[in-house]
Design a protein around this motif. Structure first.
Motif, PDB file in Angstrom:
ATOM      1  N   THR A 210      -1.274  -7.333   0.810  1.00 12.03           N
ATOM      2  CA  THR A 210      -0.855  -8.120  -0.362  1.00 12.03           C
ATOM      3  C   THR A 210       0.127  -7.336  -1.217  1.00 12.03           C
ATOM      4  O   THR A 210       1.116  -7.881  -1.715  1.00 12.03           O
ATOM      5  N   ARG A 212       2.139  -4.911  -0.200  1.00  6.47           N
ATOM      6  CA  ARG A 212       3.422  -4.830   0.499  1.00  6.47           C
ATOM      7  C   ARG A 212       4.216  -6.133   0.360  1.00  6.47           C
ATOM      8  O   ARG A 212       5.438  -6.111   0.169  1.00  6.47           O
ATOM      9  N   LYS A 213       3.529  -7.264   0.433  1.00  5.08           N
ATOM     10  CA  LYS A 213       4.203  -8.552   0.256  1.00  5.08           C
ATOM     11  C   LYS A 213       4.808  -8.654  -1.139  1.00  5.08           C
ATOM     12  O   LYS A 213       5.907  -9.204  -1.315  1.00  5.08           O
ATOM     13  N   SER A 214       4.105  -8.128  -2.121  1.00  9.70           N
ATOM     14  CA  SER A 214       4.618  -8.172  -3.498  1.00  9.70           C
ATOM     15  C   SER A 214       5.875  -7.316  -3.643  1.00  9.70           C
ATOM     16  O   SER A 214       6.762  -7.631  -4.434  1.00  9.70           O
ATOM     17  N   ASN A 217       8.734  -9.409  -2.542  1.00  9.24           N
ATOM     18  CA  ASN A 217       8.915 -10.651  -3.284  1.00  9.24           C
ATOM     19  C   ASN A 217      10.248 -10.647  -4.040  1.00  9.24           C
ATOM     20  O   ASN A 217      10.572  -9.703  -4.746  1.00  9.24           O
ATOM     21  N   LEU A 256       5.896  -7.380   8.683  1.00  9.24           N
ATOM     22  CA  LEU A 256       6.317  -7.994   7.418  1.00  9.24           C
ATOM     23  C   LEU A 256       7.818  -7.844   7.210  1.00  9.24           C
ATOM     24  O   LEU A 256       8.501  -8.790   6.794  1.00  9.24           O
TER      25      LEU A 256
END
Length: 463
Positions: A210, A212-214, A217, A256
Protein backbone atom coordinates in the motif's frame (compact mmCIF):
# COMPACT_ATOMS: atom_id res chain seq x y z
CA UNK A 1 -42.78 51.95 1.67
CA UNK A 2 -42.89 49.91 -1.56
CA UNK A 3 -39.53 49.64 -3.33
CA UNK A 4 -38.57 48.25 -6.70
CA UNK A 5 -35.47 46.07 -6.97
CA UNK A 6 -33.85 45.00 -10.21
CA UNK A 7 -31.13 42.32 -9.99
CA UNK A 8 -29.16 41.37 -13.09
CA UNK A 9 -26.54 38.56 -13.06
CA UNK A 10 -24.03 38.42 -15.88
CA UNK A 11 -21.89 35.23 -15.84
CA UNK A 12 -18.39 35.25 -17.27
CA UNK A 13 -15.82 32.47 -17.32
CA UNK A 14 -14.34 33.12 -13.89
CA UNK A 15 -16.68 35.45 -12.05
CA UNK A 16 -20.17 36.95 -11.88
CA UNK A 17 -21.02 40.64 -12.30
CA UNK A 18 -23.98 41.83 -10.27
CA UNK A 19 -26.01 44.85 -11.38
CA UNK A 20 -28.45 45.93 -8.71
CA UNK A 21 -30.78 48.94 -8.90
CA UNK A 22 -32.84 50.03 -5.90
CA UNK A 23 -35.42 52.74 -6.28
CA UNK A 24 -36.08 54.19 -2.87
CA UNK A 25 -34.85 57.41 -1.45
CA UNK A 26 -35.10 56.28 2.15
CA UNK A 27 -32.96 54.02 4.26
CA UNK A 28 -29.99 54.42 1.93
CA UNK A 29 -27.55 52.76 4.34
CA UNK A 30 -29.69 49.61 4.61
CA UNK A 31 -29.91 49.42 0.85
CA UNK A 32 -26.17 49.77 0.43
CA UNK A 33 -25.62 46.97 2.94
CA UNK A 34 -28.20 44.85 1.15
CA UNK A 35 -26.38 45.46 -2.16
CA UNK A 36 -23.00 44.49 -0.72
CA UNK A 37 -24.38 41.33 0.87
CA UNK A 38 -26.01 40.17 -2.38
CA UNK A 39 -22.91 41.02 -4.44
CA UNK A 40 -20.48 39.25 -2.13
CA UNK A 41 -22.57 36.10 -1.79
CA UNK A 42 -23.20 35.71 -5.50
CA UNK A 43 -19.58 36.49 -6.35
CA UNK A 44 -18.08 33.99 -3.92
CA UNK A 45 -20.36 31.08 -4.64
CA UNK A 46 -20.67 31.46 -8.39
CA UNK A 47 -17.06 31.99 -9.43
CA UNK A 48 -14.92 29.13 -10.68
CA UNK A 49 -11.56 28.59 -8.97
CA UNK A 50 -8.75 30.45 -10.67
CA UNK A 51 -5.11 29.49 -10.83
CA UNK A 52 -2.07 31.33 -12.00
CA UNK A 53 -1.03 29.90 -15.31
CA UNK A 54 2.05 30.31 -17.43
CA UNK A 55 1.62 31.81 -20.88
CA UNK A 56 1.04 29.07 -23.43
CA UNK A 57 2.37 29.03 -26.94
CA UNK A 58 2.34 26.70 -29.90
CA UNK A 59 6.06 27.25 -30.44
CA UNK A 60 8.52 24.42 -30.09
CA UNK A 61 11.99 24.62 -28.61
CA UNK A 62 13.38 27.50 -26.56
CA UNK A 63 15.64 30.55 -26.49
CA UNK A 64 17.85 31.04 -23.43
CA UNK A 65 19.70 34.36 -23.33
CA UNK A 66 22.49 34.97 -20.81
CA UNK A 67 24.00 38.41 -20.29
CA UNK A 68 27.55 37.72 -19.09
CA UNK A 69 30.21 39.87 -17.48
CA UNK A 70 33.90 39.11 -16.86
CA UNK A 71 33.71 35.69 -18.49
CA UNK A 72 35.90 36.15 -21.56
CA UNK A 73 37.49 32.85 -22.56
CA UNK A 74 35.10 30.78 -20.42
CA UNK A 75 32.63 28.23 -21.79
CA UNK A 76 29.06 28.00 -20.54
CA UNK A 77 27.50 24.59 -21.05
CA UNK A 78 23.88 23.50 -21.00
CA UNK A 79 23.22 19.92 -19.89
CA UNK A 80 20.39 17.57 -19.01
CA UNK A 81 20.34 14.98 -16.25
CA UNK A 82 19.94 11.24 -16.56
CA UNK A 83 18.35 9.99 -13.35
CA UNK A 84 20.69 11.54 -10.80
CA UNK A 85 22.76 14.63 -10.07
CA UNK A 86 26.03 12.82 -10.85
CA UNK A 87 25.03 12.02 -14.43
CA UNK A 88 24.51 14.94 -16.79
CA UNK A 89 25.01 15.13 -20.53
CA UNK A 90 26.03 18.28 -22.34
CA UNK A 91 23.64 19.26 -25.11
CA UNK A 92 25.10 22.66 -26.00
CA UNK A 93 27.96 24.98 -25.09
CA UNK A 94 29.13 28.47 -26.01
CA UNK A 95 32.59 29.99 -25.53
CA UNK A 96 32.44 33.63 -24.47
CA UNK A 97 34.72 35.98 -26.37
CA UNK A 98 34.45 39.30 -24.51
CA UNK A 99 33.97 40.55 -20.94
CA UNK A 100 30.50 41.90 -21.73
CA UNK A 101 28.59 39.58 -24.03
CA UNK A 102 25.09 38.19 -24.34
CA UNK A 103 24.95 34.61 -25.54
CA UNK A 104 21.92 32.64 -26.68
CA UNK A 105 21.16 28.92 -26.52
CA UNK A 106 18.50 28.16 -29.14
CA UNK A 107 16.57 24.99 -29.91
CA UNK A 108 13.96 24.94 -32.67
CA UNK A 109 12.86 21.32 -32.23
CA UNK A 110 10.25 20.28 -29.71
CA UNK A 111 11.77 19.31 -26.35
CA UNK A 112 10.74 17.30 -23.33
CA UNK A 113 10.16 19.98 -20.68
CA UNK A 114 12.64 19.18 -17.92
CA UNK A 115 15.31 20.62 -15.64
CA UNK A 116 18.42 21.84 -17.45
CA UNK A 117 21.78 22.32 -15.77
CA UNK A 118 23.78 25.45 -16.48
CA UNK A 119 27.48 25.46 -15.57
CA UNK A 120 30.87 26.83 -16.55
CA UNK A 121 33.31 24.26 -17.91
CA UNK A 122 35.92 23.33 -15.33
CA UNK A 123 33.95 24.81 -12.42
CA UNK A 124 31.96 22.75 -9.88
CA UNK A 125 29.13 25.24 -9.34
CA UNK A 126 25.92 24.91 -11.33
CA UNK A 127 22.37 26.24 -11.45
CA UNK A 128 19.31 24.26 -12.48
CA UNK A 129 16.59 25.91 -14.54
CA UNK A 130 13.15 24.81 -15.74
CA UNK A 131 12.72 24.92 -19.50
CA UNK A 132 9.55 24.32 -21.51
CA UNK A 133 8.59 24.58 -25.17
CA UNK A 134 8.13 28.17 -26.32
CA UNK A 135 10.21 29.63 -23.48
CA UNK A 136 12.22 32.79 -24.10
CA UNK A 137 14.26 33.08 -20.91
CA UNK A 138 16.65 35.86 -19.96
CA UNK A 139 19.42 35.40 -17.39
CA UNK A 140 22.44 37.35 -16.17
CA UNK A 141 25.73 36.01 -14.84
CA UNK A 142 28.52 38.16 -13.42
CA UNK A 143 31.70 36.18 -12.86
CA UNK A 144 32.51 32.49 -13.09
CA UNK A 145 30.26 31.16 -10.31
CA UNK A 146 27.16 29.57 -11.88
CA UNK A 147 25.40 29.81 -8.50
CA UNK A 148 25.20 33.58 -9.10
CA UNK A 149 22.86 33.17 -12.07
CA UNK A 150 19.93 35.63 -11.88
CA UNK A 151 16.72 36.14 -13.83
CA UNK A 152 13.47 38.09 -13.82
CA UNK A 153 11.50 35.01 -14.88
CA UNK A 154 9.28 34.42 -11.83
CA UNK A 155 9.37 30.62 -11.96
CA UNK A 156 13.12 30.25 -12.45
CA UNK A 157 13.95 33.03 -10.04
CA UNK A 158 12.07 31.16 -7.31
CA UNK A 159 13.55 27.81 -8.38
CA UNK A 160 17.12 29.16 -8.22
CA UNK A 161 16.47 30.62 -4.77
CA UNK A 162 15.04 27.26 -3.66
CA UNK A 163 18.23 25.46 -4.74
CA UNK A 164 20.34 27.67 -2.48
CA UNK A 165 18.41 26.68 0.64
CA UNK A 166 20.00 24.13 3.02
CA UNK A 167 18.36 20.71 3.11
CA UNK A 168 15.51 20.90 5.63
CA UNK A 169 11.79 20.42 6.05
CA UNK A 170 11.40 24.15 5.36
CA UNK A 171 13.02 23.64 1.95
CA UNK A 172 10.40 21.01 1.11
CA UNK A 173 7.64 23.39 2.19
CA UNK A 174 9.03 26.08 -0.12
CA UNK A 175 9.12 23.58 -2.99
CA UNK A 176 5.49 22.57 -2.39
CA UNK A 177 4.45 26.23 -2.40
CA UNK A 178 6.34 26.82 -5.64
CA UNK A 179 4.70 23.84 -7.32
CA UNK A 180 1.28 25.00 -6.13
CA UNK A 181 1.96 28.41 -7.67
CA UNK A 182 2.85 26.85 -11.03
CA UNK A 183 0.65 23.73 -11.21
CA UNK A 184 0.82 23.50 -15.01
CA UNK A 185 4.58 23.04 -15.12
CA UNK A 186 4.85 19.25 -15.49
CA UNK A 187 8.62 19.10 -14.93
CA UNK A 188 8.27 20.93 -11.63
CA UNK A 189 5.42 18.62 -10.64
CA UNK A 190 7.47 15.45 -11.22
CA UNK A 191 10.55 16.91 -9.55
CA UNK A 192 8.48 17.92 -6.51
CA UNK A 193 6.83 14.50 -6.17
CA UNK A 194 10.22 12.77 -6.35
CA UNK A 195 11.85 15.19 -3.94
CA UNK A 196 9.12 14.88 -1.31
CA UNK A 197 8.88 11.09 -1.61
CA UNK A 198 12.52 10.06 -1.99
CA UNK A 199 13.03 10.05 1.80
CA UNK A 200 9.45 9.27 2.88
CA UNK A 201 9.29 6.41 5.37
CA UNK A 202 6.55 3.81 5.60
CA UNK A 203 4.19 4.43 8.53
CA UNK A 204 3.74 1.49 10.88
CA UNK A 205 -0.02 1.36 10.33
CA UNK A 206 0.04 0.48 6.61
CA UNK A 207 1.53 -2.46 4.72
CA UNK A 208 4.46 -2.17 2.33
CA UNK A 209 2.52 -2.71 -0.89
CA UNK A 210 0.00 0.00 0.00
CA UNK A 211 2.84 2.38 0.83
CA UNK A 212 4.58 1.67 -2.46
CA UNK A 213 1.34 2.35 -4.34
CA UNK A 214 1.05 5.68 -2.53
CA UNK A 215 4.56 6.61 -3.69
CA UNK A 216 3.46 6.10 -7.31
CA UNK A 217 0.17 7.96 -6.86
CA UNK A 218 -0.14 10.95 -9.19
CA UNK A 219 2.77 9.87 -11.41
CA UNK A 220 2.47 9.04 -15.08
CA UNK A 221 5.13 6.33 -15.24
CA UNK A 222 5.32 6.74 -19.02
CA UNK A 223 6.21 10.43 -18.88
CA UNK A 224 9.54 10.76 -20.70
CA UNK A 225 10.62 13.53 -18.35
CA UNK A 226 11.01 10.99 -15.52
CA UNK A 227 14.27 9.56 -16.82
CA UNK A 228 15.69 13.08 -17.20
CA UNK A 229 15.01 14.05 -13.58
CA UNK A 230 18.04 14.50 -11.28
CA UNK A 231 16.22 12.81 -8.38
CA UNK A 232 14.65 9.84 -10.23
CA UNK A 233 17.24 7.33 -8.96
CA UNK A 234 16.78 8.49 -5.37
CA UNK A 235 13.02 8.09 -5.68
CA UNK A 236 13.31 4.59 -7.16
CA UNK A 237 15.76 3.59 -4.45
CA UNK A 238 13.31 4.61 -1.73
CA UNK A 239 10.47 2.87 -3.58
CA UNK A 240 12.27 -0.49 -3.45
CA UNK A 241 14.03 -0.10 -0.08
CA UNK A 242 10.77 0.83 1.67
CA UNK A 243 10.39 -2.93 2.24
CA UNK A 244 13.11 -5.39 3.31
CA UNK A 245 15.26 -6.39 0.33
CA UNK A 246 14.48 -10.00 -0.56
CA UNK A 247 13.24 -11.81 -3.67
CA UNK A 248 9.55 -11.66 -2.78
CA UNK A 249 9.46 -7.98 -1.86
CA UNK A 250 11.61 -6.91 -4.80
CA UNK A 251 9.49 -8.83 -7.31
CA UNK A 252 6.30 -7.21 -5.99
CA UNK A 253 7.91 -3.79 -6.42
CA UNK A 254 8.93 -4.64 -9.98
CA UNK A 255 5.36 -5.68 -10.78
CA UNK A 256 4.00 -2.37 -9.51
CA UNK A 257 6.56 -0.32 -11.42
CA UNK A 258 6.43 -2.23 -14.72
CA UNK A 259 2.69 -2.98 -14.70
CA UNK A 260 1.29 -2.84 -18.27
CA UNK A 261 4.69 -1.79 -19.66
CA UNK A 262 6.81 -3.45 -22.34
CA UNK A 263 9.84 -2.75 -24.53
CA UNK A 264 7.90 -0.14 -26.51
CA UNK A 265 6.93 1.91 -23.43
CA UNK A 266 8.81 5.24 -23.18
CA UNK A 267 10.56 4.59 -19.85
CA UNK A 268 10.74 0.79 -19.89
CA UNK A 269 14.46 0.59 -20.67
CA UNK A 270 15.25 3.25 -18.07
CA UNK A 271 13.44 1.34 -15.32
CA UNK A 272 14.86 -2.08 -16.23
CA UNK A 273 18.43 -0.79 -16.50
CA UNK A 274 18.10 0.91 -13.10
CA UNK A 275 16.65 -2.28 -11.57
CA UNK A 276 19.62 -4.34 -12.74
CA UNK A 277 22.07 -1.74 -11.42
CA UNK A 278 20.28 -1.79 -8.09
CA UNK A 279 20.18 -5.60 -8.00
CA UNK A 280 23.97 -5.63 -8.45
CA UNK A 281 24.29 -3.55 -5.28
CA UNK A 282 22.17 -6.07 -3.38
CA UNK A 283 23.71 -9.30 -4.65
CA UNK A 284 25.05 -10.05 -1.19
CA UNK A 285 21.39 -10.47 -0.16
CA UNK A 286 20.97 -13.40 -2.55
CA UNK A 287 18.35 -11.94 -4.87
CA UNK A 288 19.54 -13.60 -8.06
CA UNK A 289 16.03 -15.05 -8.53
CA UNK A 290 14.69 -11.53 -8.95
CA UNK A 291 17.09 -10.80 -11.81
CA UNK A 292 15.94 -13.95 -13.58
CA UNK A 293 12.29 -13.02 -12.90
CA UNK A 294 12.65 -9.50 -14.36
CA UNK A 295 14.28 -10.85 -17.50
CA UNK A 296 11.79 -13.67 -18.06
CA UNK A 297 8.67 -11.73 -17.12
CA UNK A 298 9.37 -8.39 -18.84
CA UNK A 299 12.38 -8.52 -21.18
CA UNK A 300 12.40 -11.97 -22.72
CA UNK A 301 9.75 -11.34 -25.37
CA UNK A 302 9.56 -11.27 -29.16
CA UNK A 303 8.87 -7.52 -29.03
CA UNK A 304 12.10 -6.82 -27.17
CA UNK A 305 14.12 -9.19 -29.32
CA UNK A 306 12.78 -7.73 -32.58
CA UNK A 307 12.58 -4.02 -31.75
CA UNK A 308 15.14 -3.52 -28.97
CA UNK A 309 17.79 -6.15 -29.71
CA UNK A 310 20.72 -4.09 -28.40
CA UNK A 311 18.89 -3.52 -25.13
CA UNK A 312 17.82 -7.19 -24.99
CA UNK A 313 21.40 -8.39 -25.47
CA UNK A 314 22.73 -5.96 -22.85
CA UNK A 315 20.25 -7.13 -20.20
CA UNK A 316 20.87 -10.79 -21.08
CA UNK A 317 24.59 -10.13 -20.56
CA UNK A 318 23.88 -8.52 -17.19
CA UNK A 319 21.75 -11.50 -16.25
CA UNK A 320 24.70 -13.81 -16.76
CA UNK A 321 26.64 -11.90 -14.12
CA UNK A 322 24.07 -13.01 -11.54
CA UNK A 323 24.73 -16.66 -12.31
CA UNK A 324 28.39 -16.68 -13.38
CA UNK A 325 30.73 -15.94 -10.48
CA UNK A 326 27.89 -15.06 -8.07
CA UNK A 327 28.45 -13.38 -4.73
CA UNK A 328 30.09 -15.92 -2.43
CA UNK A 329 32.13 -17.54 -5.20
CA UNK A 330 35.92 -17.43 -5.13
CA UNK A 331 37.47 -15.48 -7.99
CA UNK A 332 39.26 -18.18 -10.03
CA UNK A 333 43.00 -18.38 -10.65
CA UNK A 334 44.25 -16.65 -13.81
CA UNK A 335 47.50 -15.70 -15.50
CA UNK A 336 48.23 -12.29 -17.02
CA UNK A 337 51.18 -9.98 -17.57
CA UNK A 338 52.33 -6.89 -15.71
CA UNK A 339 52.81 -3.45 -17.22
CA UNK A 340 56.54 -4.17 -17.48
CA UNK A 341 55.86 -7.42 -19.35
CA UNK A 342 56.57 -9.82 -16.47
CA UNK A 343 54.27 -12.81 -15.92
CA UNK A 344 51.60 -12.47 -13.24
CA UNK A 345 49.44 -15.01 -11.43
CA UNK A 346 46.38 -14.04 -9.38
CA UNK A 347 47.60 -16.32 -6.60
CA UNK A 348 50.49 -13.83 -6.19
CA UNK A 349 48.00 -11.06 -5.33
CA UNK A 350 48.41 -10.10 -1.69
CA UNK A 351 44.91 -10.13 -0.28
CA UNK A 352 43.94 -7.69 2.46
CA UNK A 353 40.81 -7.52 4.61
CA UNK A 354 39.07 -5.84 1.64
CA UNK A 355 40.25 -6.10 -1.97
CA UNK A 356 39.19 -4.47 -5.24
CA UNK A 357 39.68 -5.98 -8.67
CA UNK A 358 38.86 -3.40 -11.33
CA UNK A 359 38.60 -3.88 -15.10
CA UNK A 360 38.75 -0.80 -17.32
CA UNK A 361 39.35 0.55 -20.81
CA UNK A 362 41.13 3.95 -21.16
CA UNK A 363 38.78 4.88 -24.01
CA UNK A 364 35.66 4.24 -21.90
CA UNK A 365 34.12 7.60 -20.89
CA UNK A 366 32.72 6.20 -17.64
CA UNK A 367 36.19 4.86 -16.81
CA UNK A 368 37.71 8.27 -17.42
CA UNK A 369 35.25 9.74 -14.91
CA UNK A 370 34.99 6.97 -12.32
CA UNK A 371 38.57 5.68 -12.02
CA UNK A 372 40.22 8.89 -10.70
CA UNK A 373 37.33 9.37 -8.28
CA UNK A 374 37.58 5.76 -7.05
CA UNK A 375 41.36 5.83 -6.58
CA UNK A 376 41.08 9.04 -4.53
CA UNK A 377 38.30 7.58 -2.37
CA UNK A 378 40.29 4.40 -1.69
CA UNK A 379 43.36 6.43 -0.81
CA UNK A 380 41.31 8.50 1.65
CA UNK A 381 39.71 5.37 3.15
CA UNK A 382 43.12 3.81 3.75
CA UNK A 383 44.18 6.93 5.64
CA UNK A 384 40.91 7.15 7.59
CA UNK A 385 40.86 3.49 8.67
CA UNK A 386 44.63 2.99 8.81
CA UNK A 387 44.18 -0.20 6.78
CA UNK A 388 45.48 -1.27 3.41
CA UNK A 389 43.10 -2.20 0.60
CA UNK A 390 44.19 -4.83 -1.91
CA UNK A 391 44.09 -3.15 -5.32
CA UNK A 392 44.32 -4.86 -8.71
CA UNK A 393 43.64 -2.99 -11.98
CA UNK A 394 43.12 -5.05 -15.14
CA UNK A 395 43.43 -3.35 -18.53
CA UNK A 396 40.61 -4.32 -20.88
CA UNK A 397 41.72 -2.04 -23.71
CA UNK A 398 44.58 -0.96 -25.93
CA UNK A 399 48.03 -1.47 -24.26
CA UNK A 400 49.39 1.61 -26.06
CA UNK A 401 47.21 3.79 -23.78
CA UNK A 402 48.02 1.83 -20.64
CA UNK A 403 50.95 3.62 -19.02
CA UNK A 404 49.55 7.09 -19.67
CA UNK A 405 46.20 6.14 -18.07
CA UNK A 406 47.95 4.64 -15.03
CA UNK A 407 50.06 7.78 -14.56
CA UNK A 408 47.15 10.21 -14.91
CA UNK A 409 44.65 8.35 -12.70
CA UNK A 410 46.60 7.60 -9.51
CA UNK A 411 47.00 3.89 -10.30
CA UNK A 412 50.74 3.65 -9.68
CA UNK A 413 50.33 1.97 -6.29
CA UNK A 414 47.87 -0.58 -7.72
CA UNK A 415 48.95 -3.85 -9.25
CA UNK A 416 48.49 -3.24 -12.98
CA UNK A 417 48.04 -6.22 -15.29
CA UNK A 418 46.46 -7.16 -18.62
CA UNK A 419 45.77 -10.30 -20.66
CA UNK A 420 48.57 -12.22 -22.31
CA UNK A 421 48.78 -11.85 -26.07
CA UNK A 422 46.08 -13.89 -27.79
CA UNK A 423 44.29 -14.77 -24.54
CA UNK A 424 40.51 -14.33 -24.82
CA UNK A 425 39.47 -17.10 -22.45
CA UNK A 426 40.46 -15.33 -19.22
CA UNK A 427 38.21 -12.35 -19.88
CA UNK A 428 35.33 -14.73 -20.48
CA UNK A 429 36.10 -16.77 -17.34
CA UNK A 430 36.14 -13.60 -15.25
CA UNK A 431 32.96 -12.23 -16.91
CA UNK A 432 34.89 -9.01 -17.41
CA UNK A 433 33.50 -7.55 -20.63
CA UNK A 434 31.94 -4.45 -19.05
CA UNK A 435 33.95 -1.27 -18.44
CA UNK A 436 34.41 -0.41 -15.68
CA UNK A 437 33.76 -3.70 -13.89
CA UNK A 438 34.47 -4.37 -10.21
CA UNK A 439 34.78 -7.30 -7.84
CA UNK A 440 35.05 -6.62 -4.11
CA UNK A 441 36.73 -9.59 -2.40
CA UNK A 442 37.28 -10.60 1.21
CA UNK A 443 40.60 -11.87 2.59
CA UNK A 444 39.92 -15.39 1.26
CA UNK A 445 39.26 -14.10 -2.26
CA UNK A 446 35.49 -14.61 -2.08
CA UNK A 447 33.30 -12.14 -3.96
CA UNK A 448 31.31 -10.03 -1.49
CA UNK A 449 30.07 -7.41 -4.00
CA UNK A 450 30.10 -7.21 -7.81
CA UNK A 451 30.18 -3.45 -8.12
CA UNK A 452 32.01 -0.62 -6.38
CA UNK A 453 30.31 1.10 -3.46
CA UNK A 454 32.20 3.59 -1.30
CA UNK A 455 29.92 3.10 1.73
CA UNK A 456 30.11 -0.68 1.41
CA UNK A 457 33.92 -0.73 1.25
CA UNK A 458 34.13 1.64 4.18
CA UNK A 459 31.76 -0.47 6.28
CA UNK A 460 33.82 -3.61 5.54
CA UNK A 461 37.04 -1.89 6.58
CA UNK A 462 35.48 -0.68 9.83
CA UNK A 463 34.14 -4.11 10.81
Amino acid sequence: MLQTITLVLVNTKNYTIVWLKIWNKENQMKKILFFLTIFTSVFLFSQKPTVKTQPTTKSDGYTINIKTENLAGKTIKLSIYSGNYKQSYKIDSIKIKTDAETISFKQKQRIIPVIYQMAISGKPAKSDILVSNGNILNFALKGDNANDLTTNDVLNKSFIEYQKMPVSEQKNIVLKMLQAKFPQNEALKIFTLFELRKTLKKPNNIDGVTFRKSLLNGLNLNDKAIQLMPNAYAFLNNFFSSMPIDNENYKSGVDLLLNKQNCESPNFKFYVEWIFKNLELHQSQNINDTAQYVFNQYVNSKTCLDKQKTFYDAIFKKLSSFTKLPVGAVLPEFEMKKINGEAYRFSDFKKEKVNIVMFYDPLCEHCQTEVPKLTKEIEDLEKETNQKVGKLAVLNGNPSLWKDFVDKNNLKDWENVTYKDGDTKTQENLDAFANPKYYILDKEGKIILKTYGYSFVRSQLLK
